[in-house]
Design a protein around this motif. Sequence first.
Motif, short mmCIF file in Angstrom:
data_model
loop_
_atom_site.label_atom_id
_atom_site.label_comp_id
_atom_site.label_asym_id
_atom_site.label_seq_id
_atom_site.Cartn_x
_atom_site.Cartn_y
_atom_site.Cartn_z
N LEU A 132 34.92 -5.66 43.19
CA LEU A 132 33.77 -5.02 42.54
C LEU A 132 33.30 -5.89 41.38
N ARG A 133 32.02 -6.31 41.45
CA ARG A 133 31.46 -7.17 40.41
C ARG A 133 30.07 -6.68 40.03
N LEU A 134 29.83 -6.61 38.77
CA LEU A 134 28.54 -6.14 38.26
C LEU A 134 27.38 -6.97 38.80
N SER A 167 21.32 -2.87 39.52
CA SER A 167 21.28 -2.13 38.26
C SER A 167 22.68 -1.68 37.87
N VAL A 168 22.84 -1.38 36.60
CA VAL A 168 24.11 -0.87 36.10
C VAL A 168 24.38 0.51 36.70
N SER A 169 23.33 1.27 36.90
CA SER A 169 23.46 2.59 37.50
C SER A 169 24.05 2.51 38.91
N GLU A 170 23.55 1.57 39.70
CA GLU A 170 24.07 1.39 41.06
C GLU A 170 25.54 0.94 41.01
N TYR A 171 25.86 0.03 40.10
CA TYR A 171 27.24 -0.43 39.92
C TYR A 171 28.15 0.74 39.54
N ASN A 172 27.70 1.56 38.57
CA ASN A 172 28.50 2.71 38.14
C ASN A 172 28.74 3.69 39.28
N SER A 173 27.72 3.91 40.08
CA SER A 173 27.85 4.82 41.21
C SER A 173 28.93 4.35 42.17
N MET A 183 38.37 1.06 34.08
CA MET A 183 36.96 0.92 34.46
C MET A 183 36.21 0.06 33.44
N LEU A 184 36.50 0.28 32.16
CA LEU A 184 35.85 -0.54 31.12
C LEU A 184 36.27 -2.00 31.24
N GLU A 185 37.54 -2.23 31.46
CA GLU A 185 38.04 -3.60 31.61
C GLU A 185 37.39 -4.28 32.82
N LYS A 186 37.26 -3.55 33.93
CA LYS A 186 36.63 -4.10 35.13
C LYS A 186 35.18 -4.48 34.83
N THR A 187 34.45 -3.61 34.16
CA THR A 187 33.05 -3.87 33.84
C THR A 187 32.93 -5.02 32.85
N PHE A 188 33.78 -5.03 31.83
CA PHE A 188 33.74 -6.08 30.82
C PHE A 188 34.05 -7.45 31.45
N THR A 189 35.10 -7.50 32.25
CA THR A 189 35.49 -8.74 32.92
C THR A 189 34.36 -9.22 33.83
N SER A 190 33.79 -8.30 34.57
CA SER A 190 32.68 -8.62 35.48
C SER A 190 31.48 -9.15 34.71
#
Length: 130
Positions: A83-85, A90-96, A117-124
């Motif tokens: 999973l990569r941003l 969009s961020v919305s699609e990624y969050n979904s 989840m935060l770490e995954k998003t931050f790393t991405s």
Amino acid sequence: MGMDAEIHLDAMGLGDAIKDKNKASTQDCVKALIFLHHHLDEWLKIEHLTVKDPLVLWNGLNERYDNLKLVTLPQTRYDWANLRLQDFKSVSEYNSVMFRITSKLKFCGDNITGYDMLEKTFTSNMVLQQ
């Protein structure tokens, strides 16, 4: 169904009907069976039509979904790992997608936290900025 059904049965005083060596009355067993059948998909109702004991139905459903977890878990872990941003518009699609994956992982017994989840998003996001 799982945990929600168990909580509802307990709240209605019918939780013993789905426990081993229970002493639930015949009336409580029938009420529990009706509740479980009411919340089943039509195909599952047909598949379990002849089951007259809520404990047998409960155990059969648990066995079926334990097998589903074994099949689902490897693909879901793969989806999480990849999973990569930057793969989303969009961020919305990624969050979904992230919440869908984490829900599946939790269903399979993996504990994904808000921190994960935060770490995954931050790393991405860090990879995206580079």
